[in-house]
Design an enzyme around this catalytic site. Sequence first.
Site, PDB file in Angstrom:
ATOM      1  N   ASN A   9       0.871  -1.183   0.000  1.00 31.63           N
ATOM      2  CA  ASN A   9       0.000   0.000   0.000  1.00 31.63           C
ATOM      3  C   ASN A   9       0.901   1.224   0.000  1.00 31.63           C
ATOM      4  O   ASN A   9       1.512   1.544   1.023  1.00 31.63           O
ATOM      5  CB  ASN A   9      -0.887  -0.037   1.260  1.00 31.63           C
ATOM      6  CG  ASN A   9      -1.680   1.238   1.433  1.00 31.63           C
ATOM      7  OD1 ASN A   9      -1.807   2.037   0.503  1.00 31.63           O
ATOM      8  ND2 ASN A   9      -2.220   1.435   2.630  1.00 31.63           N
ATOM      9  N   LYS A  11       0.075   4.263  -0.258  1.00 36.05           N
ATOM     10  CA  LYS A  11      -0.579   5.436   0.334  1.00 36.05           C
ATOM     11  C   LYS A  11      -0.398   6.657  -0.579  1.00 36.05           C
ATOM     12  O   LYS A  11      -0.398   6.521  -1.801  1.00 36.05           O
ATOM     13  CB  LYS A  11      -0.042   5.691   1.745  1.00 36.05           C
ATOM     14  CG  LYS A  11      -0.057   4.422   2.598  1.00 36.05           C
ATOM     15  CD  LYS A  11       0.099   4.697   4.057  1.00 36.05           C
ATOM     16  CE  LYS A  11       0.253   3.379   4.803  1.00 36.05           C
ATOM     17  NZ  LYS A  11       0.070   3.498   6.225  1.00 36.05           N
ATOM     18  N   HIS A  94      -9.470   0.691   4.701  1.00 36.97           N
ATOM     19  CA  HIS A  94      -8.193   0.902   5.408  1.00 36.97           C
ATOM     20  C   HIS A  94      -8.442   1.808   6.620  1.00 36.97           C
ATOM     21  O   HIS A  94      -9.259   2.731   6.562  1.00 36.97           O
ATOM     22  CB  HIS A  94      -7.164   1.533   4.467  1.00 36.97           C
ATOM     23  CG  HIS A  94      -5.788   1.542   5.050  1.00 36.97           C
ATOM     24  ND1 HIS A  94      -5.380   2.490   5.965  1.00 36.97           N
ATOM     25  CD2 HIS A  94      -4.741   0.700   4.889  1.00 36.97           C
ATOM     26  CE1 HIS A  94      -4.130   2.240   6.325  1.00 36.97           C
ATOM     27  NE2 HIS A  94      -3.718   1.149   5.693  1.00 36.97           N
ATOM     28  N   GLU A  96      -6.894   4.211   7.809  1.00 37.69           N
ATOM     29  CA  GLU A  96      -6.725   5.657   7.582  1.00 37.69           C
ATOM     30  C   GLU A  96      -7.974   6.245   6.937  1.00 37.69           C
ATOM     31  O   GLU A  96      -8.322   7.396   7.185  1.00 37.69           O
ATOM     32  CB  GLU A  96      -5.463   5.900   6.733  1.00 37.69           C
ATOM     33  CG  GLU A  96      -4.210   5.694   7.570  1.00 37.69           C
ATOM     34  CD  GLU A  96      -2.992   5.240   6.783  1.00 37.69           C
ATOM     35  OE1 GLU A  96      -2.984   5.314   5.539  1.00 37.69           O
ATOM     36  OE2 GLU A  96      -2.032   4.794   7.435  1.00 37.69           O
ATOM     37  N   GLU A 166      -5.239  -5.528  10.444  1.00 39.89           N
ATOM     38  CA  GLU A 166      -4.262  -4.467  10.671  1.00 39.89           C
ATOM     39  C   GLU A 166      -4.599  -3.753  11.977  1.00 39.89           C
ATOM     40  O   GLU A 166      -5.412  -2.804  11.980  1.00 39.89           O
ATOM     41  CB  GLU A 166      -4.307  -3.454   9.530  1.00 39.89           C
ATOM     42  CG  GLU A 166      -3.960  -4.037   8.181  1.00 39.89           C
ATOM     43  CD  GLU A 166      -3.422  -2.969   7.253  1.00 39.89           C
ATOM     44  OE1 GLU A 166      -2.275  -3.111   6.813  1.00 39.89           O
ATOM     45  OE2 GLU A 166      -4.118  -1.979   6.993  1.00 39.89           O
ATOM     46  N   GLY A 172       2.189   1.999  10.749  1.00 39.91           N
ATOM     47  CA  GLY A 172       3.072   3.147  10.618  1.00 39.91           C
ATOM     48  C   GLY A 172       3.736   3.576  11.918  1.00 39.91           C
ATOM     49  O   GLY A 172       4.318   4.650  11.997  1.00 39.91           O
ATOM     50  N   SER A 211       3.408  -2.377  10.371  1.00 40.00           N
ATOM     51  CA  SER A 211       4.856  -2.327  10.584  1.00 40.00           C
ATOM     52  C   SER A 211       5.563  -3.646  10.258  1.00 40.00           C
ATOM     53  O   SER A 211       6.495  -4.042  10.960  1.00 40.00           O
ATOM     54  CB  SER A 211       5.167  -1.871  12.020  1.00 40.00           C
ATOM     55  OG  SER A 211       4.671  -0.569  12.245  1.00 40.00           O
TER      56      SER A 211
END
Length: 249
Positions: A9, A11, A94, A96, A166, A172, A211
């Site tokens: 991904n 991003k 996702h 985010e 996730e 991140g 991560s």
Amino acid sequence: MRRPIVAGNWKMHKTAAEAVELVEGIKSLVAGLDVEIVVCPPFTCLETVCAALADSAIGLGAQNMHWERQGAFTGEISSDMLLAAGCSYVLLGHSERRQFCGEDDSLVNRKLACALQAGLCPIVCVGETLQEREAGRIEEVVLGQVGGAIAGIEAGAASAVVWAYEPVWAIGTGVTATAAQAEEVHAMMRHFLAGHLGKAADEVRIQYGGSVKPENAAELFAQANIDGGLIGGAALDAGQFAAIVKAAL
Ligand code: PEP
């Protein structure tokens, strides 16, 4: 026997020229490996990356899509547009997007139904926040997201979904779930899916994301219910991404 799948991904990183450079690097390092590999660049790079992938087995995915096939939705991208740009995969839900764009389970459900109908392979992301984990709500949150995503979707179609567990606190942050923590949730998800899909749940792929690095990928991917990874930061480096792909062999 589930074929491992590792997806990158990217991003909101990479212009089209930078994307080609990255994908050329990845291609040369992963050629011939028996792992399903996907890259998910930004929308603006899709067609360029698609052309760069023409001589490769790497699949192309988008990071999001709209739930309608077309219409007056300024700034949005449809499943048909993704297919025309060369995508076979799409990330949905996702964290985010849940956090910054207000996506909830019902929106993810509509997007998932649309992606499946269009013939895209959806990678649906689920995961709990640190607060939810510490409150003992992992099962409620994660299975709520899984159940919410597939609500009303017929079992045959829902069996085609790839899931990405996730944990939000690991995305991140450099903090990875331990292999045991991840496996516990993956097993929980597979058990839950079996209640909806029956035996087909044994074939469903569940990626881990959060991560993942070359140093921790092998241990995570060795777990019985972990079928590869969804990779953020490390997917922006061809060498690191390729090393993670090799860990899934
Ligand atoms: C992600 O964005 O899906 C992700 C897992 O990011 P990172 O690998 O950087 O934690």
